[in-house]
Design a protein around this motif. Structure first.
Motif, PDB file in Angstrom:
ATOM      1  N   GLN A   9       0.836  -1.204   0.000  1.00 21.68           N
ATOM      2  CA  GLN A   9       0.000   0.000   0.000  1.00 21.68           C
ATOM      3  C   GLN A   9       0.869   1.250   0.000  1.00 21.68           C
ATOM      4  O   GLN A   9       0.569   2.220  -0.713  1.00 21.68           O
ATOM      5  CB  GLN A   9      -0.953   0.007   1.200  1.00 21.68           C
ATOM      6  CG  GLN A   9      -1.872   1.202   1.247  1.00 21.68           C
ATOM      7  CD  GLN A   9      -2.800   1.301   0.044  1.00 21.68           C
ATOM      8  OE1 GLN A   9      -3.232   0.298  -0.519  1.00 21.68           O
ATOM      9  NE2 GLN A   9      -3.099   2.529  -0.370  1.00 21.68           N
ATOM     10  N   ARG A  10       1.947   1.247   0.793  1.00 23.17           N
ATOM     11  CA  ARG A  10       2.867   2.399   0.808  1.00 23.17           C
ATOM     12  C   ARG A  10       3.489   2.626  -0.569  1.00 23.17           C
ATOM     13  O   ARG A  10       3.635   3.769  -1.013  1.00 23.17           O
ATOM     14  CB  ARG A  10       3.966   2.211   1.854  1.00 23.17           C
ATOM     15  CG  ARG A  10       3.507   2.463   3.267  1.00 23.17           C
ATOM     16  CD  ARG A  10       4.635   2.653   4.278  1.00 23.17           C
ATOM     17  NE  ARG A  10       5.908   2.081   3.956  1.00 23.17           N
ATOM     18  CZ  ARG A  10       6.385   0.921   4.431  1.00 23.17           C
ATOM     19  NH1 ARG A  10       5.666   0.200   5.259  1.00 23.17           N
ATOM     20  NH2 ARG A  10       7.581   0.499   4.091  1.00 23.17           N
ATOM     21  N   GLN A  13       0.903   4.236  -2.825  1.00 25.50           N
ATOM     22  CA  GLN A  13       0.744   5.660  -2.497  1.00 25.50           C
ATOM     23  C   GLN A  13       1.938   6.473  -3.004  1.00 25.50           C
ATOM     24  O   GLN A  13       1.766   7.578  -3.534  1.00 25.50           O
ATOM     25  CB  GLN A  13       0.568   5.839  -0.990  1.00 25.50           C
ATOM     26  CG  GLN A  13      -0.766   5.314  -0.506  1.00 25.50           C
ATOM     27  CD  GLN A  13      -0.859   5.193   1.000  1.00 25.50           C
ATOM     28  OE1 GLN A  13       0.140   5.012   1.695  1.00 25.50           O
ATOM     29  NE2 GLN A  13      -2.089   5.265   1.511  1.00 25.50           N
ATOM     30  N   TYR A  15       3.821   5.704  -5.562  1.00 27.68           N
ATOM     31  CA  TYR A  15       3.674   5.726  -7.019  1.00 27.68           C
ATOM     32  C   TYR A  15       2.725   6.856  -7.425  1.00 27.68           C
ATOM     33  O   TYR A  15       3.049   7.663  -8.297  1.00 27.68           O
ATOM     34  CB  TYR A  15       3.148   4.371  -7.481  1.00 27.68           C
ATOM     35  CG  TYR A  15       2.972   4.217  -8.973  1.00 27.68           C
ATOM     36  CD1 TYR A  15       4.022   3.778  -9.771  1.00 27.68           C
ATOM     37  CD2 TYR A  15       1.751   4.472  -9.575  1.00 27.68           C
ATOM     38  CE1 TYR A  15       3.865   3.613 -11.138  1.00 27.68           C
ATOM     39  CE2 TYR A  15       1.576   4.309 -10.938  1.00 27.68           C
ATOM     40  CZ  TYR A  15       2.631   3.876 -11.720  1.00 27.68           C
ATOM     41  OH  TYR A  15       2.457   3.711 -13.066  1.00 27.68           O
ATOM     42  N   ASN A  16       1.564   6.916  -6.781  1.00 23.76           N
ATOM     43  CA  ASN A  16       0.583   7.956  -7.124  1.00 23.76           C
ATOM     44  C   ASN A  16       1.065   9.349  -6.758  1.00 23.76           C
ATOM     45  O   ASN A  16       0.678  10.331  -7.402  1.00 23.76           O
ATOM     46  CB  ASN A  16      -0.764   7.648  -6.486  1.00 23.76           C
ATOM     47  CG  ASN A  16      -1.522   6.582  -7.248  1.00 23.76           C
ATOM     48  OD1 ASN A  16      -1.340   6.412  -8.448  1.00 23.76           O
ATOM     49  ND2 ASN A  16      -2.367   5.853  -6.547  1.00 23.76           N
ATOM     50  N   ALA A  17       1.921   9.456  -5.748  1.00 23.84           N
ATOM     51  CA  ALA A  17       2.486  10.756  -5.363  1.00 23.84           C
ATOM     52  C   ALA A  17       3.705  11.118  -6.218  1.00 23.84           C
ATOM     53  O   ALA A  17       4.252  12.207  -6.084  1.00 23.84           O
ATOM     54  CB  ALA A  17       2.880  10.737  -3.883  1.00 23.84           C
ATOM     55  N   HIS A  62      -2.146   7.691 -12.787  1.00 20.41           N
ATOM     56  CA  HIS A  62      -2.741   7.387 -11.486  1.00 20.41           C
ATOM     57  C   HIS A  62      -3.147   5.917 -11.471  1.00 20.41           C
ATOM     58  O   HIS A  62      -3.786   5.435 -12.411  1.00 20.41           O
ATOM     59  CB  HIS A  62      -3.967   8.248 -11.191  1.00 20.41           C
ATOM     60  CG  HIS A  62      -4.525   8.008  -9.831  1.00 20.41           C
ATOM     61  ND1 HIS A  62      -3.992   8.584  -8.700  1.00 20.41           N
ATOM     62  CD2 HIS A  62      -5.533   7.226  -9.413  1.00 20.41           C
ATOM     63  CE1 HIS A  62      -4.670   8.174  -7.648  1.00 20.41           C
ATOM     64  NE2 HIS A  62      -5.609   7.336  -8.048  1.00 20.41           N
ATOM     65  N   SER A  64      -5.357   3.039  -9.618  1.00 22.14           N
ATOM     66  CA  SER A  64      -6.495   2.801  -8.733  1.00 22.14           C
ATOM     67  C   SER A  64      -6.546   1.316  -8.393  1.00 22.14           C
ATOM     68  O   SER A  64      -6.526   0.469  -9.301  1.00 22.14           O
ATOM     69  CB  SER A  64      -7.802   3.204  -9.409  1.00 22.14           C
ATOM     70  OG  SER A  64      -7.803   4.577  -9.703  1.00 22.14           O
ATOM     71  N   GLU A  79      -5.240  -3.607 -10.557  1.00 16.19           N
ATOM     72  CA  GLU A  79      -5.240  -2.153 -10.623  1.00 16.19           C
ATOM     73  C   GLU A  79      -5.706  -1.672 -11.991  1.00 16.19           C
ATOM     74  O   GLU A  79      -5.558  -2.366 -12.989  1.00 16.19           O
ATOM     75  CB  GLU A  79      -3.822  -1.608 -10.377  1.00 16.19           C
ATOM     76  CG  GLU A  79      -3.256  -1.965  -9.024  1.00 16.19           C
ATOM     77  CD  GLU A  79      -1.818  -1.498  -8.846  1.00 16.19           C
ATOM     78  OE1 GLU A  79      -1.260  -0.858  -9.764  1.00 16.19           O
ATOM     79  OE2 GLU A  79      -1.243  -1.780  -7.782  1.00 16.19           O
TER      80      GLU A  79
END
Length: 122
Positions: A9-10, A13, A15-17, A62, A64, A79
């Motif tokens: 999960q980190r 996150q 990756y998306n940031a 992004h 998801s 994803e």
């Protein structure tokens, strides 16, 4: 949340940031990316970094999370990735299989689904 799930999960996150340092911190120094049942895509941070940075240059990038399954040190994510393809903006679904060892992602394998382009006329 298990330690393996928390780590994956980190990395999602990060990756998306588009935070390359936080993302690479989730991976072992000699981590490997593979095509599922296929060849090696990258090994180690020196090869992972430019692959991630190329994606981060896409303005609409992004990921998801559609579903996640955890079995011990294995995490399987389904994803949908919003991308900027040469043909235009769209999405691709991916199956991402992460193997966690010693608190880091040691190996990740990916299967790509069909690319779907957005209607560019609107």
């Amino acid at each position: 949340m298990s330690p393996a799930e928390n780590l994956v999960q980190r990395q999602l996150q990060a990756y998306n940031a588009r935070d390359i340092e936080a993302l690479l911190a989730c991976y072992a120094a000699d981590a490997e990316h593979h095509q599922l049942h296929g060849g090696l895509l990258a090994r180690g941070h020196a090869q992972l970094r430019p692959r991630f940075l190329a994606r981060f240059a896409e303005p609409d990038l992004h990921a998801s999370l559609l579903s996640r399954t955890v079995l011990g040190d294995w995490v399987v994510d389904h994803e949908r990735i919003r991308r900027n393809f040469p043909e235009g903006r769209g999405t691709v679904e991916m199956l991402c299989i992460y193997e966690v060892e010693g608190g880091s992602i040691r190996k990740a394998s990916f299967a790509l689904g069909a690319q779907t382009l957005e209607d560019q006329t609107s």
